[in-house]
Design a protein around this motif. Structure first.
Motif, PDB file in Angstrom:
ATOM      1  N   GLU A  74      11.199  -8.763  -4.076  1.00 47.91           N
ATOM      2  CA  GLU A  74      10.642  -7.879  -3.048  1.00 47.91           C
ATOM      3  C   GLU A  74      10.416  -6.500  -3.649  1.00 47.91           C
ATOM      4  N   LYS A  76      10.432  -2.575  -4.270  1.00 51.92           N
ATOM      5  CA  LYS A  76      11.351  -1.522  -3.858  1.00 51.92           C
ATOM      6  C   LYS A  76      10.663  -0.614  -2.851  1.00 51.92           C
ATOM      7  N   SER A  77      11.444  -0.066  -1.946  1.00 53.09           N
ATOM      8  CA  SER A  77      10.928   0.931  -1.011  1.00 53.09           C
ATOM      9  C   SER A  77      11.073   2.309  -1.648  1.00 53.09           C
ATOM     10  N   THR A 126       7.463  -0.118  -6.910  1.00 48.41           N
ATOM     11  CA  THR A 126       7.802   0.484  -5.616  1.00 48.41           C
ATOM     12  C   THR A 126       6.586   0.462  -4.691  1.00 48.41           C
ATOM     13  N   ARG A 127       6.828   0.135  -3.440  1.00 46.18           N
ATOM     14  CA  ARG A 127       5.771   0.086  -2.438  1.00 46.18           C
ATOM     15  C   ARG A 127       5.617   1.482  -1.811  1.00 46.18           C
ATOM     16  N   TRP A 128       4.872   2.362  -2.496  1.00 44.60           N
ATOM     17  CA  TRP A 128       4.667   3.721  -2.001  1.00 44.60           C
ATOM     18  C   TRP A 128       3.790   3.689  -0.750  1.00 44.60           C
ATOM     19  N   THR A 129       4.017   4.629   0.153  1.00 43.92           N
ATOM     20  CA  THR A 129       3.257   4.676   1.408  1.00 43.92           C
ATOM     21  C   THR A 129       2.646   6.061   1.583  1.00 43.92           C
ATOM     22  N   ARG A 332       7.685  -2.710   8.325  1.00 43.87           N
ATOM     23  CA  ARG A 332       7.845  -1.506   7.508  1.00 43.87           C
ATOM     24  C   ARG A 332       8.990  -1.650   6.524  1.00 43.87           C
ATOM     25  N   PHE A 333      10.027  -2.388   6.899  1.00 42.56           N
ATOM     26  CA  PHE A 333      11.225  -2.482   6.080  1.00 42.56           C
ATOM     27  C   PHE A 333      11.322  -3.788   5.290  1.00 42.56           C
ATOM     28  N   CYS A 334      10.482  -4.762   5.608  1.00 44.83           N
ATOM     29  CA  CYS A 334      10.588  -6.064   4.955  1.00 44.83           C
ATOM     30  C   CYS A 334       9.204  -6.542   4.540  1.00 44.83           C
ATOM     31  N   SER A 335       8.979  -6.658   3.245  1.00 46.32           N
ATOM     32  CA  SER A 335       7.665  -7.090   2.763  1.00 46.32           C
ATOM     33  C   SER A 335       7.421  -8.559   3.031  1.00 46.32           C
TER      34      SER A 335
END
Length: 346
Positions: A74, A76-77, A126-129, A332-335
């Motif tokens: 998964e 990273k946030s 990392t999954r940048w937003t 938002r918290f779980c890909s």
């Protein structure tokens, strides 16, 4: 401090003879624990559990299955990357101190920048937003490190070890163990006061509003410390129930050493209802009875993992997170939310 743990192999497996039985805990009794955990898909054995795997199991067994049994990765946030960058920087600081150096704040911030840049693989994964771009997280880490140096470093104590690996085995014949790494171990060179909410403050200082000083921790007292970067402070109740704390103190007790305080170096950043940065040291302790409870929790988890594999196998979904929780059952918290039957249906 000990507990009786009766070893048993998973159903269908040969049961090796336990090498020894630990002495019975107060009150007697025991709990069965599988000597092996089911292997990952493909046959690679699971040999360790940890505080983070336990917390994931409690939140969402299905997510645990996908991560630890199926080996799905998964992203990273941004929050996870921030925590890693700050942890590495504070670890560098205390390693320098243990080696006899005394880095200036500018040296520590320079190290932060270099460590942030060096984590190229983590940054890429990392999954940048739009809400949390890389530039914002980089700046947040700078402020977190500054607050640690200004507010918390004078109270944390003299460092004696960083990132020491610990291992707890529930039974001598177990082929798996509980492992972790202690961020920081310290000894206090000066006394500190602790409030009724578990907040560490300078000795003789005025307690925060609505709190009162209830104890003075003496000079020479050792402590286990863990860095936490969040968008809110850890409450005294959360600290009292944190399983990570229990594992680290349990490691000492099983080696015959007295229990020590556990301190969360809690740095908070903007997010949720917070608009600014802050930090505090949150102290909590464990009794021997609570430490025995930690062992039972992991024994129960190990048994449940075996039961889920027997009941559902590797491909069927396991128990889902409670969808009423803001975390973790949200896209938002779980890909994996979009592909999870618990979120999107079968």
């Amino acid at each position: 401090m000990s507990i009786t743990v009766n070893g048993s192999a998973p159903a269908g497996a040969d049961s090796p003879q336990p090498a020894a039985r630990p002495p019975a805990a107060a009150g007697g009794g025991g709990i069965n624990v599988p000597l092996q955990l089911p292997p990952r898909l493909g046959g690679r054995p699971i040999t360790t559990l940890s505080a983070s795997s336990y917390e994931l199991w409690q939140n969402c067994e299905e997510k645990w299955r996908r991560r630890y049994l199926l080996g799905e990765r998964e992203p990273k946030s941004p929050a996870m990357f921030l925590g890693i960058a700050v942890d590495q920087t504070l670890g560098w600081l205390h390693e320098q101190q243990i080696a006899g150096a005394d880095p200036e704040p500018g040296d520590v911030l320079k190290a932060y920048g270099e460590l942030f840049e060096a984590s190229e693989t983590d940054r890429r994964e990392t999954r940048w937003t739009d809400d949390e771009p890389e530039s914002m997280i980089r700046a947040a880490g700078v402020r977190c490190v500054e607050i640690y140096l200004e507010q918390m470093l004078p109270l944390i104590g003299r460092p004696t070890a960083t990132q020491r690996e610990i291992e707890v085995r529930l039974h001598p014949a177990c082929e798996w163990s509980i492992k972790g790494f202690i961020d920081l171990e310290t000894v206090r060179d000066e006394p500190v006061d602790v409030t009724d909410k578990g907040i560490v403050i300078p000795a003789g200082a005025k307690a925060p509003s609505g709190q009162q000083v209830i104890a003075r921790r003496p000079e020479g007292e050792p402590a286990i410390n863990d860095y936490k970067v969040k968008t809110r402070f850890i409450s005294a109740g959360e600290a009292a129930g944190n399983v990570q704390c229990g594992i680290y103190v349990l490691d000492r007790r099983l080696r015959g050493e007295p229990p020590v305080p556990f301190v969360f170096a809690n740095l908070v950043r903007p997010g949720g209802n917070r608009n600014g940065f802050d930090g505090r040291l949150q102290l909590t302790e464990r009794t021997d009875a609570q430490l025995r409870g930690v062992m039972v929790r992991f024994a129960q988890m190990a048994n449940a993992i075996v039961e889920r594999v027997e009941q559902y196998g590797y491909e069927q979904p396991w128990k889902f997170a409670d969808p009423r929780q803001t975390f973790p059952c949200r896209k938002r918290f779980c890909s994996w939310a979009a592909s999870c039957p618990g979120w999107s249906g079968l």
